[in-house]
Design an enzyme around this catalytic site. Structure first.
Site, short mmCIF file in Angstrom:
data_model
loop_
_atom_site.label_atom_id
_atom_site.label_comp_id
_atom_site.label_asym_id
_atom_site.label_seq_id
_atom_site.Cartn_x
_atom_site.Cartn_y
_atom_site.Cartn_z
N ASP A 140 -6.94 -5.11 -4.12
CA ASP A 140 -6.69 -3.72 -3.74
C ASP A 140 -5.45 -3.15 -4.43
O ASP A 140 -5.33 -1.95 -4.67
CB ASP A 140 -6.48 -3.58 -2.23
CG ASP A 140 -7.37 -4.47 -1.39
OD1 ASP A 140 -7.75 -5.56 -1.86
OD2 ASP A 140 -7.68 -4.09 -0.26
N ASP A 155 0.81 -1.23 0.00
CA ASP A 155 0.00 0.00 0.00
C ASP A 155 0.85 1.28 0.00
O ASP A 155 0.31 2.38 0.19
CB ASP A 155 -0.99 -0.02 1.17
CG ASP A 155 -2.13 -1.00 0.92
OD1 ASP A 155 -2.48 -1.20 -0.26
OD2 ASP A 155 -2.65 -1.57 1.89
#
Ligand code: GLY
Length: 374
Positions: free
Chosen positions: A158, A100
């Site tokens: 994601d 991320d």
């Protein structure tokens, strides 16, 4: 596309004015923090040593850059820069980082660089891109998500939102390797995550040495083979971003296919997504709606005029439903978008910075502002 925006102009203008008013009040107290959620109506602060690696830490600086771009108000820029500087601690510690880094540095340093041309921000983002590229598994052709013996070989949907950092790095460095890794990962996800009916798996577990698929666990959805709504939303926005950054039509086609599934799933629920489209109860996830709306607005811009209404109308329906039923404009609550879910089954959060960011980004787009930080 413009007709639909004109028809909704009054609602868009009124809602944007409320967004600006609320964020102008909140930045007064949250300026030197990185919030992730509210506690008793007040934002917390994750710019601390303990929380600096939090995957949500780019969203507040990202909101601040959107607001600075829209208003020119220096208070927003100062808060964005505070957050970006604080994130240096995460790069120094390194061990707290994961895939991320895309969310974290696209919305802080890349955004700063796109708006101001700041060289230090460019270097920070290139460093983050190198960290992301180093997670690529050559045999499995995927980017591993997290730190840990097993989960470093999990690829999660994601990540489609993290790989735009790699497209940006190739553009900056004139080094095709970053883009190659991003496209290879996107193609692997297309094969292994995206199902025939347009829904997507959350996680694929690989053998880290052979690259063989070992299983399809789910940690945030209702069940294995169910449809975690935020995951569907990451796929919609992530694939249209891959199309925008590469021009490869297969990515646009996937974004459209998942959008069709999402639109079919929300239209019978008043355009507010459930946390998982196959769950048995009523838990909702506002953030999934806001993320999907951002993706659908970009699809509407990418397709021929005769196709665009489907996507833009769905995005407007979702944003109107969220604005009417899930937003808090009062002075007692710092966050705007309520009822964002972390995982199915863990109840709902009052607020979450990922929901807040995408709500503001979707309204920014509808208002006609056009910077794309991704
Ligand atoms: N990327 C983590 C989440 O959507 O919860």
């Amino acid at each position: 596309m413009n007709n639909l925006l004109n028809e909704n102009k009054q609602w868009i203008d009124e809602t944007w004015a409320k967004v600006e008013k609320k964020l102008k009040r909140v930045v007064g107290t949250a300026k030197y923090t990185i919030p992730s959620k509210t506690i008793n109506g007040k934002y917390n602060d994750c710019s601390t040593e303990k929380a600096i690696g939090n995957w949500t830490n780019g969203f507040w600086p990202g909101i601040m850059w959107l607001m600075y771009d829209a208003t020119g108000d220096e208070e927003f820029r100062e808060s964005a820069e505070y957050g970006e500087n604080a994130l240096d601690m995460a790069q120094e510690r390194f061990n707290c980082l994961h895939h991320d880094v895309g969310f974290m540095w696209l919305l802080s340093s890349v955004a700063n660089y796109r708006v101001t041309g700041n060289e230090k921000s460019r270097n920070r983002a290139l460093h983050a891109a190198s960290i992301l590229a180093a997670r690529f598994n050559v045999n499995g052709k995927y980017i591993g998500a997290w730190q840990g013996e097993r989960v470093c070989n999990w690829a999660i949907i994601d990540c489609m939102m993290n790989i735009p950092l790699l497209y940006w790095a190739t553009e900056q460095m004139k080094n095709p390797s970053f883009k190659f890794i991003a496209m290879t990962h996107a193609d692997t996800c297309m094969r292994n995550h995206v199902r025939e009916d347009g829904s997507v798996n959350h996680i694929i577990e690989y053998d880290g040495i052979t690259g063989e698929v070992l299983g399809k666990p789910s940690t945030q959805g209702f069940d294995v083979d169910s449809s975690w709504s935020r995951g569907q939303a990451w796929a919609i926005y992530g694939y249209v971003l891959s199309y925008i950054r590469t021009g490869e039509k297969r990515y646009l086609d996937v974004a459209k296919k998942v959008a069709h599934y999402f639109i079919a799933a929300v239209c019978s629920d008043g355009y507010i997504p459930k946390a998982d489209f196959m769950q048995p109860d009523d838990q909702i996830d506002s953030s999934a709606g806001a993320i999907a709306a951002c993706g659908m607005i970009e699809i509407a811009k990418a397709v021929p005029e005769r196709e665009s209404k489907l996507y833009l109308q769905a995005a407007i329906n979702i944003m109107k439903a969220l604005t009417e039923k899930q937003c808090d404009w009062s002075d007692e609550e710092d966050s705007i978008l309520q009822n964002n879910s972390a995982c199915w089954g863990e109840g709902v959060h009052i607020s979450a910075m990922y929901g807040e960011y995408f709500y503001v980004e979707a309204m920014y787009k509808l208002k006609g502002f056009d910077k794309l930080f991704w």
